[in-house]
Scaffold this motif. Structure first.
Motif, PDB file in Angstrom:
ATOM      1  N   PRO A 198     -54.062 -75.293  32.312  1.00 25.07           N
ATOM      2  CA  PRO A 198     -55.302 -75.199  33.098  1.00 25.07           C
ATOM      3  C   PRO A 198     -55.276 -74.006  34.040  1.00 25.07           C
ATOM      4  CG  PRO A 198     -54.531 -77.468  33.019  1.00 25.07           C
ATOM      5  CD  PRO A 198     -53.448 -76.633  32.395  1.00 25.07           C
ATOM      6  N   ARG A 199     -56.394 -73.295  34.128  1.00 28.27           N
ATOM      7  CA  ARG A 199     -56.618 -72.110  34.963  1.00 28.27           C
ATOM      8  C   ARG A 199     -55.948 -70.854  34.401  1.00 28.27           C
ATOM      9  NH1 ARG A 199     -56.578 -73.856  41.383  1.00 28.27           N
ATOM     10  NH2 ARG A 199     -58.133 -75.530  41.177  1.00 28.27           N
ATOM     11  N   LEU A 200     -54.768 -71.008  33.821  1.00 28.83           N
ATOM     12  CA  LEU A 200     -54.124 -69.830  33.235  1.00 28.83           C
ATOM     13  C   LEU A 200     -54.639 -69.521  31.845  1.00 28.83           C
ATOM     14  CD1 LEU A 200     -50.370 -70.315  34.298  1.00 28.83           C
ATOM     15  CD2 LEU A 200     -52.032 -68.686  35.220  1.00 28.83           C
ATOM     16  N   GLY A 201     -55.188 -70.529  31.173  1.00 30.14           N
ATOM     17  CA  GLY A 201     -55.681 -70.330  29.808  1.00 30.14           C
ATOM     18  C   GLY A 201     -54.583 -70.558  28.785  1.00 30.14           C
ATOM     19  N   ARG A 202     -54.660 -69.879  27.668  1.00 31.12           N
ATOM     20  CA  ARG A 202     -53.666 -70.022  26.613  1.00 31.12           C
ATOM     21  C   ARG A 202     -53.216 -68.650  26.140  1.00 31.12           C
ATOM     22  NH1 ARG A 202     -55.613 -69.720  21.341  1.00 31.12           N
ATOM     23  NH2 ARG A 202     -54.103 -71.257  20.618  1.00 31.12           N
ATOM     24  N   VAL A 203     -52.071 -68.623  25.502  1.00 32.34           N
ATOM     25  CA  VAL A 203     -51.501 -67.372  25.011  1.00 32.34           C
ATOM     26  C   VAL A 203     -52.177 -66.977  23.706  1.00 32.34           C
ATOM     27  CG1 VAL A 203     -49.409 -66.260  24.154  1.00 32.34           C
ATOM     28  CG2 VAL A 203     -49.283 -67.845  26.093  1.00 32.34           C
ATOM     29  N   GLU A 204     -52.679 -65.757  23.641  1.00 27.33           N
ATOM     30  CA  GLU A 204     -53.246 -65.217  22.411  1.00 27.33           C
ATOM     31  C   GLU A 204     -52.165 -64.382  21.721  1.00 27.33           C
ATOM     32  OE1 GLU A 204     -56.020 -66.007  21.107  1.00 27.33           O
ATOM     33  OE2 GLU A 204     -56.821 -67.148  22.808  1.00 27.33           O
ATOM     34  N   VAL A 205     -51.389 -65.042  20.871  1.00 24.53           N
ATOM     35  CA  VAL A 205     -50.262 -64.375  20.229  1.00 24.53           C
ATOM     36  C   VAL A 205     -50.717 -63.173  19.407  1.00 24.53           C
ATOM     37  CG1 VAL A 205     -48.343 -64.664  18.615  1.00 24.53           C
ATOM     38  CG2 VAL A 205     -48.942 -66.509  20.195  1.00 24.53           C
ATOM     39  N   ASP A 209     -48.285 -57.084  21.617  1.00 25.80           N
ATOM     40  CA  ASP A 209     -47.795 -55.827  21.060  1.00 25.80           C
ATOM     41  C   ASP A 209     -46.311 -56.005  20.748  1.00 25.80           C
ATOM     42  OD1 ASP A 209     -47.315 -53.237  20.329  1.00 25.80           O
ATOM     43  OD2 ASP A 209     -47.311 -52.429  22.366  1.00 25.80           O
ATOM     44  N   VAL A 210     -45.964 -56.051  19.472  1.00 27.94           N
ATOM     45  CA  VAL A 210     -44.573 -56.284  19.090  1.00 27.94           C
ATOM     46  C   VAL A 210     -44.058 -55.133  18.233  1.00 27.94           C
ATOM     47  CG1 VAL A 210     -44.854 -58.789  19.125  1.00 27.94           C
ATOM     48  CG2 VAL A 210     -45.158 -57.562  16.979  1.00 27.94           C
ATOM     49  N   SER A 211     -42.746 -55.014  18.214  1.00 31.09           N
ATOM     50  CA  SER A 211     -42.087 -54.037  17.352  1.00 31.09           C
ATOM     51  C   SER A 211     -41.572 -54.759  16.111  1.00 31.09           C
ATOM     52  CB  SER A 211     -40.927 -53.365  18.096  1.00 31.09           C
ATOM     53  OG  SER A 211     -40.109 -52.648  17.189  1.00 31.09           O
ATOM     54  N   HIS A 280     -50.383 -55.626   9.377  1.00 33.04           N
ATOM     55  CA  HIS A 280     -51.154 -56.849   9.613  1.00 33.04           C
ATOM     56  C   HIS A 280     -52.112 -56.685  10.785  1.00 33.04           C
ATOM     57  CE1 HIS A 280     -51.857 -61.225  10.169  1.00 33.04           C
ATOM     58  NE2 HIS A 280     -51.552 -61.287   8.877  1.00 33.04           N
ATOM     59  N   GLU A 281     -53.241 -57.379  10.717  1.00 30.08           N
ATOM     60  CA  GLU A 281     -54.236 -57.286  11.785  1.00 30.08           C
ATOM     61  C   GLU A 281     -53.776 -57.997  13.057  1.00 30.08           C
ATOM     62  OE1 GLU A 281     -56.865 -61.127  10.205  1.00 30.08           O
ATOM     63  OE2 GLU A 281     -57.719 -59.110  10.185  1.00 30.08           O
ATOM     64  N   ALA A 282     -52.892 -58.976  12.910  1.00 28.18           N
ATOM     65  CA  ALA A 282     -52.315 -59.667  14.064  1.00 28.18           C
ATOM     66  C   ALA A 282     -50.803 -59.677  13.891  1.00 28.18           C
ATOM     67  CB  ALA A 282     -52.860 -61.082  14.172  1.00 28.18           C
ATOM     68  N   PRO A 283     -50.147 -58.547  14.165  1.00 28.32           N
ATOM     69  CA  PRO A 283     -48.722 -58.411  13.857  1.00 28.32           C
ATOM     70  C   PRO A 283     -47.830 -59.440  14.533  1.00 28.32           C
ATOM     71  CG  PRO A 283     -49.501 -56.595  15.236  1.00 28.32           C
ATOM     72  CD  PRO A 283     -50.705 -57.323  14.762  1.00 28.32           C
ATOM     73  N   ALA A 284     -48.110 -59.794  15.778  1.00 31.47           N
ATOM     74  CA  ALA A 284     -47.254 -60.751  16.477  1.00 31.47           C
ATOM     75  C   ALA A 284     -47.341 -62.136  15.852  1.00 31.47           C
ATOM     76  CB  ALA A 284     -47.634 -60.813  17.950  1.00 31.47           C
ATOM     77  N   ARG A 285     -48.541 -62.515  15.405  1.00 33.19           N
ATOM     78  CA  ARG A 285     -48.686 -63.830  14.770  1.00 33.19           C
ATOM     79  C   ARG A 285     -47.899 -63.894  13.467  1.00 33.19           C
ATOM     80  NH1 ARG A 285     -53.830 -64.126  14.865  1.00 33.19           N
ATOM     81  NH2 ARG A 285     -53.953 -65.294  16.801  1.00 33.19           N
TER      82      ARG A 285
END
Length: 403
Positions: A198-205, A209-211, A280-285
């Motif tokens: 709550p208030r912080l929201g959720r992580v959008e994996v 930005d990952v290597s 990939h369009e969402a590399p971290a995921r």
């Protein structure tokens, strides 16, 4: 990696920017202090294998599954930390070394984690998980507000799970196991849901930005550590055994199986990871699915394979359910993990690995007619045939080799 503009007013955290520099060789490099951290897990895997070998029961299997999952989650989470933070910088280097010491305490507690050292195991795991999350929040607070917020969410979920770890350590085993399973489940569920708070929201994996090269190389190094630990345990078992034809055959079998596992993972699959993540369009995921989740099966398979090698050496002709589970189950887990790994990265099912899994299922069905030594030999031949089949396919399709 930075979001400095949104965090200039933050008063907590390190003034020095500890994030890995983007667009440079250091963004992808695996550093020596990370390798030092990995050394601790050689002993951890040895302890885990010893525990599984001594507890070949349904309860032991459940406890082993919980331990290997906790061990892997602690390791892979630290690898994600050094994906963002630069271990060349002294505060990060010091943090990794401190985490290595905590991991050592965790490692020496594994064999008695469900007994006299439950407290040591729980406290070291909690310190490892909470300490890492706190450090990355402080490191990112002034320099990447989004990353600091994300790991604040992770920290909240980790803290909730930590309570269950510590409470479980106070309780007798029948109650301890459900508490610890729930604690680990909270961490894993948080990863799936994005750690909503709550208030912080959720992580959008997907926005991380990952290597890709860094994550892939870290995971590959852990696979090598697991394979090396298996050979180490096998070697010690051979040294303690009297010379015989069975021991010689079991030694050759263990080496062939380990070499085949190396070939299956490294001949082509290992190099696919960085390329797939970059495209990939969402590399971290994609990286999280392929390395945080699927690699757990690969590592568990290698650990169980090592237990099976020890079983074959100690009891080459004694039929037992434990021998069937370890000798055939290890290769099954490993091939299942590598099959899913390639499916996630390339979007296709590898025919050689599907064939290998089919042969192992047939071998399991015929296990009542075979002693552990015969099962071990046949399982190693299946792994070798799978490695050969995948290599033939790679050459025929003109794909580049790895390794």
């Amino acid at each position: 990696m930075g979001d400095a503009a949104g965090s200039r007013t933050t008063r907590i955290g390190f003034r020095r920017d500890l994030l890995r520099p983007s667009g440079s060789e250091r963004a992808d490099r695996v550093t020596f202090v990370e390798l030092f951290f990995d050394l601790v897990f050689v002993f951890a895997l040895t302890q885990l294998g010893t525990y599984l070998y001594a507890n070949q029961t349904l309860l032991g299997a459940f406890e082993g599954a919980l331990a290997v999952t906790a061990l892997w989650w602690a390791w892979i989470s630290t690898s994600w930390l050094t994906n963002w933070l630069d271990p060349v910088k002294l505060p990060v280097r010091g943090a990794v070394i401190a985490l290595a010491f905590v991991a050592l305490v965790l490692s020496v507690s594994i064999a008695e984690a469900f007994g006299d050292r439950a407290w040591a195991f729980a406290i070291s795991y909690v310190v490892l998980q909470l300490g890492r999350a706190v450090f990355i929040v402080l490191a990112a607070a002034r320099h990447d507000a989004a990353l600091a917020r994300d790991f604040s969410c992770v920290l909240v979920w980790t803290a909730v799970g930590s309570v269950l770890w510590l409470v479980g350590a106070l309780l007798p085993l029948p109650v301890q196991l459900p508490f610890w399973a729930a604690a680990l489940g909270i961490e894993l569920l948080g990863s799936v849901l994005g750690y909503p708070v709550p208030r912080l929201g959720r992580v959008e994996v997907g926005a991380w930005d990952v290597s890709g090269p860094h994550i892939a190389e870290r995971a590959a190094l852990f696979v090598l550590i697991a394979l090396g630990e298996g050979l180490l345990v096998t070697g010690f078992q051979v040294v303690d055994s009297e010379a015989s034809v069975e021991v010689a055959v079991a030694l050759v079998t263990a080496f062939v199986a380990a070499a085949a596992c190396w070939w299956i993972y490294f001949d082509h699959g290992e190099r696919v990871g960085p390329e797939a993540i970059a495209a990939h369009e969402a590399p971290a995921r994609l990286a999280r699915t392929a390395y945080s989740w699927v690699h757990l099966l690969i590592i568990a398979g290698i650990v169980v394979l090592g237990v099976g090698d020890k079983e074959v050496l100690a009891h080459p002709h004694e039929h037992s359910p434990g021998a069937v589970v370890t000798v055939i189950g290890g290769p099954l887990l490993f091939l299942g993990g590598t099959l899913l790994f390639r499916r996630v990265l390339e979007g296709r099912w590898m025919r050689a690995q599907l064939g290998g899994l089919g042969l192992l299922v047939v071998l399991a069905a015929l296990s009542g007619l075979l002693d552990p030594l015969s099962m071990g030999v046949l399982a190693a031949l299946v792994l070798a045939a799978t490695a050969a089949g995948e290599t033939v396919e790679r050459i025929r399709t003109g794909r580049r080799t790895g390794g």
